[in-house]
Design a protein around this motif. Structure first.
Motif, PDB file in Angstrom:
ATOM      1  N   PRO A 141       0.844  -0.969   0.001  1.00 40.22           N
ATOM      2  CA  PRO A 141       0.228  -0.015   0.140  1.00 40.22           C
ATOM      3  C   PRO A 141       0.837   1.391  -0.044  1.00 40.22           C
ATOM      4  O   PRO A 141       2.011   1.173   0.519  1.00 40.22           O
ATOM      5  CB  PRO A 141      -0.735  -0.169   1.321  1.00 40.22           C
ATOM      6  CG  PRO A 141       0.133  -0.967   2.143  1.00 40.22           C
ATOM      7  CD  PRO A 141       0.727  -2.072   1.055  1.00 40.22           C
ATOM      8  N   ARG A 143       1.019   5.666   0.884  1.00 44.34           N
ATOM      9  CA  ARG A 143       0.406   6.886   1.324  1.00 44.34           C
ATOM     10  C   ARG A 143       0.993   8.048   0.618  1.00 44.34           C
ATOM     11  O   ARG A 143       2.166   8.412   0.681  1.00 44.34           O
ATOM     12  CB  ARG A 143       0.440   7.015   2.720  1.00 44.34           C
ATOM     13  CG  ARG A 143      -0.322   8.007   3.453  1.00 44.34           C
ATOM     14  CD  ARG A 143      -0.170   8.031   4.845  1.00 44.34           C
ATOM     15  NE  ARG A 143      -1.603   8.733   5.451  1.00 44.34           N
ATOM     16  CZ  ARG A 143      -1.285   9.920   5.869  1.00 44.34           C
ATOM     17  NH1 ARG A 143      -0.236  10.591   5.763  1.00 44.34           N
ATOM     18  NH2 ARG A 143      -2.345  10.636   6.524  1.00 44.34           N
ATOM     19  N   LEU A 202       5.134  10.298  -3.476  1.00 42.43           N
ATOM     20  CA  LEU A 202       5.517   9.364  -2.577  1.00 42.43           C
ATOM     21  C   LEU A 202       6.815  10.097  -2.002  1.00 42.43           C
ATOM     22  O   LEU A 202       8.039  10.048  -2.315  1.00 42.43           O
ATOM     23  CB  LEU A 202       5.947   7.925  -2.665  1.00 42.43           C
ATOM     24  CG  LEU A 202       6.324   7.107  -1.540  1.00 42.43           C
ATOM     25  CD1 LEU A 202       5.212   6.891  -0.634  1.00 42.43           C
ATOM     26  CD2 LEU A 202       6.725   5.782  -2.254  1.00 42.43           C
ATOM     27  N   ALA A 215      -3.743  13.615   1.586  1.00 44.39           N
ATOM     28  CA  ALA A 215      -3.324  12.503   1.716  1.00 44.39           C
ATOM     29  C   ALA A 215      -3.847  11.346   0.783  1.00 44.39           C
ATOM     30  O   ALA A 215      -5.291  11.416   1.019  1.00 44.39           O
ATOM     31  CB  ALA A 215      -2.985  11.789   3.100  1.00 44.39           C
ATOM     32  N   GLU A 217      -4.456   7.441   0.133  1.00 44.00           N
ATOM     33  CA  GLU A 217      -4.297   6.086   0.437  1.00 44.00           C
ATOM     34  C   GLU A 217      -4.452   5.217  -0.840  1.00 44.00           C
ATOM     35  O   GLU A 217      -5.543   5.263  -1.309  1.00 44.00           O
ATOM     36  CB  GLU A 217      -5.048   5.537   1.539  1.00 44.00           C
ATOM     37  CG  GLU A 217      -4.902   6.383   2.629  1.00 44.00           C
ATOM     38  CD  GLU A 217      -3.680   6.322   3.577  1.00 44.00           C
ATOM     39  OE1 GLU A 217      -2.760   5.399   3.138  1.00 44.00           O
ATOM     40  OE2 GLU A 217      -3.392   7.247   4.292  1.00 44.00           O
TER      41      GLU A 217
END
Length: 284
Positions: A141, A143, A202, A215, A217
Motif C-alpha cells: 500500500p 500513502r 511518495l 493524503a 491512500e
C-alpha cells in the motif's frame, strides 16, 4: 475458472449490457447501473466495454437508436422526419440527417425512398494488436501526497509542476521521491472537462497538513503490471490492449479500484521515446 471460460464470461457480461441498452433506448444510461448489469467495477467498466465491444457505451446507444430510426423510416408510415429525429435523440432534423448519413451513407429521405433495411457498413478500424509484457505482482500500500485534477488527462502535467513546487518549498524532495497518478475515468467515454485524476508523490517524510494537498491512500495487493516506453500521449494504446486482449483472456478480474500509473524516470532529463510508465491494474 480457465482463461477460455473467463473470455466467454466477459463476453456474456457485455452481451447483457447491450441487451439492457437495447431495451432502454429512451432512458438515461447511468454508469453505476450498467456496471451492475455487467458485474464489473465502475472504475473499469467503460474500458472493458470499449475493449470488448469495439465502441463506447455512447456509441452503442447512438448506433442502436439510429438502427431503430432506420426501421422507423422504412416501416413508420406517416411519421414525419422531425418525429423520427426526436425519437433517435436529436434536437433537429439537420443534426439527425448528418448523423444518419455518416453511418448509413444516405440521407434519411433517400433511405426512406429506398424502402428496405440495409445494415450500415462496419466503420471500426482494424487496430494493431501489439503484445506487451504483463507481470502479476503483490504491491505494498502507498500513502501519497496528492493534488486533484479535473479536466483533460494530458493537462495533469501542470498539476505535477505545482505539486513538485509545493514539496520543494517544504524541503520534502529527496532521491527516494516517486511520482504517481490515479485516473478515475475512461478518457474515451467521459467528456474531457469531466475527467477526474490525481497527481501524487511518495515523499521521504510525513505529509504536512495543507489545504492544497491531501493524503491519498492507495491499496496494496495483487496487480497486473505493464511498463510502457514512449510518450505519455501514447499511453492509451497499452491501456486498450490491456483491457481488450489481456484481461478477458487472463483468468483474472479487476478489483473495485482505479488504475495507478508510476512514472519511472525523469521526463525532464530524457527524450519522450525514453519515458517509462508503469501501469498498475488492481486485481480482485
Amino acid at each position: 475458472m480457465t482463461k477460455p471460460d473467463t473470455l466467454l464470461d466477459y463476453g456474456r457480461r457485455i452481451e447483457r449490457v447491450i441487451d439492457h441498452i437495447a431495451a432502454h433506448l429512451d432512458e438515461p444510461l447511468e454508469l453505476e447501473r450498467l456496471a451492475a448489469v455487467a458485474c464489473f467495477s465502475p472504475y473499469h467498466f467503460h474500458r472493458i466495454y470499449r475493449a470488448m465491444a469495439g465502441e463506447t457505451v455512447a456509441d452503442t446507444l447512438r448506433r442502436l437508436r439510429l438502427h431503430r430510426a432506420a426501421g422507423d423510416l422504412v416501416q413508420g408510415g406517416s411519421d414525419g422526419m422531425a418525429q423520427v429525429a426526436r425519437r433517435a435523440g436529436y434536437g433537429s432534423v439537420e443534426a439527425f440527417t448528418r448523423a444518419f448519413g455518416q453511418v448509413y451513407g444516405l440521407s434519411p429521405g433517400a433511405y426512406r425512398r429506398q424502402g428496405r433495411l440495409v445494415p450500415p457498413p462496419d466503420q471500426r478500424p482494424d487496430e494493431e494488436r501489439n503484445m506487451h509484457d504483463v507481470t502479476i505482482r503483490d504491491l505494498p500500500p502507498l500513502r501519497l501526497a496528492a493534488m486533484a485534477h479535473s479536466g483533460p488527462y494530458m493537462d495533469i502535467g501542470t498539476v505535477f509542476e505545482r505539486l513538485y513546487a509545493w514539496a520543494a518549498a517544504r524541503g520534502l524532495m529527496g532521491p527516494r521521491v516517486r511520482a504517481f497518478a490515479v485516473y478515475y475515468d475512461d478518457p474515451e467515454s467521459v467528456p474531457a472537462d469531466q475527467l477526474r485524476s490525481e497527481a501524487a508523490l511518495l515523499l521521504d517524510g510525513p505529509i504536512p497538513e495543507d489545504g492544497a494537498v491531501h493524503a491519498l491512500e492507495v491499496a496494496g495487493g495483487r496487480h497486473a503490471v505493464l511498463v510502457h516506453k514512449g510518450p505519455y500521449a501514447e499511453l492509451e494504446r497499452p491501456y486498450r490492449w490491456l483491457y481488450r486482449d489481456w484481461l478477458p483472456s487472463s483468468g483474472h478480474a479487476p478489483a473495485d479500484r482505479p488504475c495507478v500509473e508510476e512514472y519511472l524516470n525523469n521526463p525532464r532529463a530524457l527524450p519522450p521515446e525514453e519515458w517509462l510508465t508503469e501501469i498498475r491494474l488492481p486485481l480482485a
